[in-house]
Design an enzyme around this catalytic site. Structure first.
Site, PDB file in Angstrom:
ATOM      1  N   PRO A  11       0.777  -1.227   0.000  1.00 17.41           N
ATOM      2  CA  PRO A  11       0.000   0.000   0.000  1.00 17.41           C
ATOM      3  C   PRO A  11       0.813   1.284   0.000  1.00 17.41           C
ATOM      4  CG  PRO A  11      -0.285  -1.227   2.048  1.00 17.41           C
ATOM      5  CD  PRO A  11       0.429  -2.114   1.100  1.00 17.41           C
ATOM      6  N   ASN A  12       0.331   2.214  -0.792  1.00 16.00           N
ATOM      7  CA  ASN A  12       0.847   3.586  -0.908  1.00 16.00           C
ATOM      8  C   ASN A  12       2.114   3.703  -1.747  1.00 16.00           C
ATOM      9  OD1 ASN A  12      -1.199   4.897   0.731  1.00 16.00           O
ATOM     10  ND2 ASN A  12      -0.298   3.764   2.430  1.00 16.00           N
ATOM     11  N   ARG A  19       5.244  11.852  -3.237  1.00 16.64           N
ATOM     12  CA  ARG A  19       4.958  12.364  -1.882  1.00 16.64           C
ATOM     13  C   ARG A  19       6.059  11.862  -0.945  1.00 16.64           C
ATOM     14  NH1 ARG A  19       1.426  14.099  -4.463  1.00 16.64           N
ATOM     15  NH2 ARG A  19      -0.832  14.316  -4.148  1.00 16.64           N
ATOM     16  N   ASN A  75       8.141  -5.738  -1.255  1.00 15.15           N
ATOM     17  CA  ASN A  75       8.085  -4.669  -0.251  1.00 15.15           C
ATOM     18  C   ASN A  75       6.620  -4.603   0.173  1.00 15.15           C
ATOM     19  OD1 ASN A  75       7.956  -2.428   1.326  1.00 15.15           O
ATOM     20  ND2 ASN A  75       9.113  -1.099  -0.059  1.00 15.15           N
ATOM     21  N   ALA A  78       3.240  -1.219   4.705  1.00 21.98           N
ATOM     22  CA  ALA A  78       2.686  -1.310   6.067  1.00 21.98           C
ATOM     23  C   ALA A  78       2.231  -2.730   6.422  1.00 21.98           C
ATOM     24  CB  ALA A  78       1.526  -0.334   6.215  1.00 21.98           C
ATOM     25  N   GLU A  99      12.970  -9.657   0.827  1.00 17.55           N
ATOM     26  CA  GLU A  99      12.145  -8.545   1.330  1.00 17.55           C
ATOM     27  C   GLU A  99      12.950  -7.243   1.221  1.00 17.55           C
ATOM     28  OE1 GLU A  99      11.023  -9.197   5.414  1.00 17.55           O
ATOM     29  OE2 GLU A  99      10.014  -7.253   5.595  1.00 17.55           O
ATOM     30  N   HIS A 101      12.890  -2.988   1.991  1.00 19.43           N
ATOM     31  CA  HIS A 101      12.309  -1.752   2.518  1.00 19.43           C
ATOM     32  C   HIS A 101      13.184  -0.593   2.077  1.00 19.43           C
ATOM     33  CE1 HIS A 101       9.371  -3.817   4.890  1.00 19.43           C
ATOM     34  NE2 HIS A 101      10.320  -4.676   5.229  1.00 19.43           N
ATOM     35  N   ARG A 108      13.326   3.697  12.607  1.00 22.49           N
ATOM     36  CA  ARG A 108      12.052   4.408  12.652  1.00 22.49           C
ATOM     37  C   ARG A 108      11.244   3.969  13.889  1.00 22.49           C
ATOM     38  NH1 ARG A 108       9.431   4.534   6.798  1.00 22.49           N
ATOM     39  NH2 ARG A 108       8.248   6.192   7.845  1.00 22.49           N
TER      40      ARG A 108
HETATM   41  O1  CA2 Z   1      10.618   1.634   3.862  1.00 20.50           O
HETATM   42  C1  CA2 Z   1       9.768   0.969   3.257  1.00 20.50           C
HETATM   43  O2  CA2 Z   1       9.924   0.568   2.104  1.00 20.50           O
HETATM   44  C2  CA2 Z   1       8.413   0.681   3.915  1.00 20.50           C
HETATM   45  O3  CA2 Z   1       8.026  -0.640   3.555  1.00 20.50           O
HETATM   46  C3  CA2 Z   1       7.443   1.703   3.365  1.00 20.50           C
HETATM   47  C4  CA2 Z   1       6.060   1.650   3.995  1.00 20.50           C
HETATM   48  C5  CA2 Z   1       6.155   1.661   5.519  1.00 20.50           C
HETATM   49  O4  CA2 Z   1       4.870   1.460   6.076  1.00 20.50           O
HETATM   50  C6  CA2 Z   1       7.088   0.580   6.032  1.00 20.50           C
HETATM   51  O5  CA2 Z   1       7.173   0.666   7.435  1.00 20.50           O
HETATM   52  C7  CA2 Z   1       8.481   0.745   5.434  1.00 20.50           C
HETATM   53  C8  CA2 Z   1       5.226   2.841   3.548  1.00 20.50           C
HETATM   54  C9  CA2 Z   1       5.092   2.971   2.081  1.00 20.50           C
HETATM   55  C10 CA2 Z   1       4.497   4.307   1.788  1.00 20.50           C
HETATM   56  O6  CA2 Z   1       4.967   4.718   0.550  1.00 20.50           O
HETATM   57  C11 CA2 Z   1       4.825   6.032   0.214  1.00 20.50           C
HETATM   58  C12 CA2 Z   1       5.572   6.439  -0.864  1.00 20.50           C
HETATM   59  C13 CA2 Z   1       5.518   7.758  -1.238  1.00 20.50           C
HETATM   60  C14 CA2 Z   1       4.684   8.645  -0.584  1.00 20.50           C
HETATM   61  C15 CA2 Z   1       3.930   8.194   0.483  1.00 20.50           C
HETATM   62  C16 CA2 Z   1       3.995   6.887   0.884  1.00 20.50           C
END
Ligand code: CA2
Length: 145
Positions: A11-12, A19, A75, A78, A99, A101, A108
């Protein structure tokens, strides 16, 4: 025909490069596909990158990988920290799982320090920015050679 690696994103991550560039950088998922395809050419693997904001869809992508992919780079975003369903699906996949990240999850918030998926992954890369995907591709090449 070259073996296919599924590169799955949670997600995201569709917002990558658009962003929160201070945390996740300015490169997009399209940049990641081209970086990984470049490494894939060197190590004899092709890539299919997928992204979903829905847990069940990611589970189904992993089921498809059972038929179509030699390895998975994931990846889970969340869902790393919450999803037993994604861990269970990965446990049905027979090939290597890596995996990735983008950020260093250990630097964090405490809730990001545990990943259910790490229990299944052959290796975990965190904090190398989007370069982590290309590094995972290279290692996938070594694991499947
Ligand atoms: O560091 C990573 O790759 C994470 O998997 C990214 C996740 C976070 O919840 C993990 O703890 C670590 C969040 C992805 C959100 O991606 C975005 C990308 C651009 C703008 C906003 C969010």
């Amino acid at each position: 025909m070259s073996k296919t690696i599924y590169i799955l994103n949670g997600p995201n991550l569709n917002l990558l490069g658009k962003r929160q560039t201070d945390i996740y950088g300015t490169e997009t998922l399209e940049d990641i596909v081209s970086d990984c395809a470049k490494v894939g050419k060197e190590v004899g693997l092709s890539v299919k990158l997928l992204q979903s904001n829905h847990e069940g869809e990611i589970v189904e992508m992993i089921h498809d990988a059972r038929e179509e992919a030699a390895g998975i780079i994931i990846n889970p975003a969340a869902y790393s920290h919450t999803s037993v369903a994604i861990l269970d699906a990965l446990n049905t996949f027979e090939g290597p799982v890596l995996e990735v990240h983008i950020s260093n999850i250990h630097k964090r918030e405490a809730f990001r320090h545990h990943s259910f998926v790490s229990e299944r992954a052959e290796g975990v890369i965190a904090g190398f920015g989007v370069n982590g995907y290309a590094l995972a591709m290279r290692h996938m090449g070594a694991l499947l050679s």
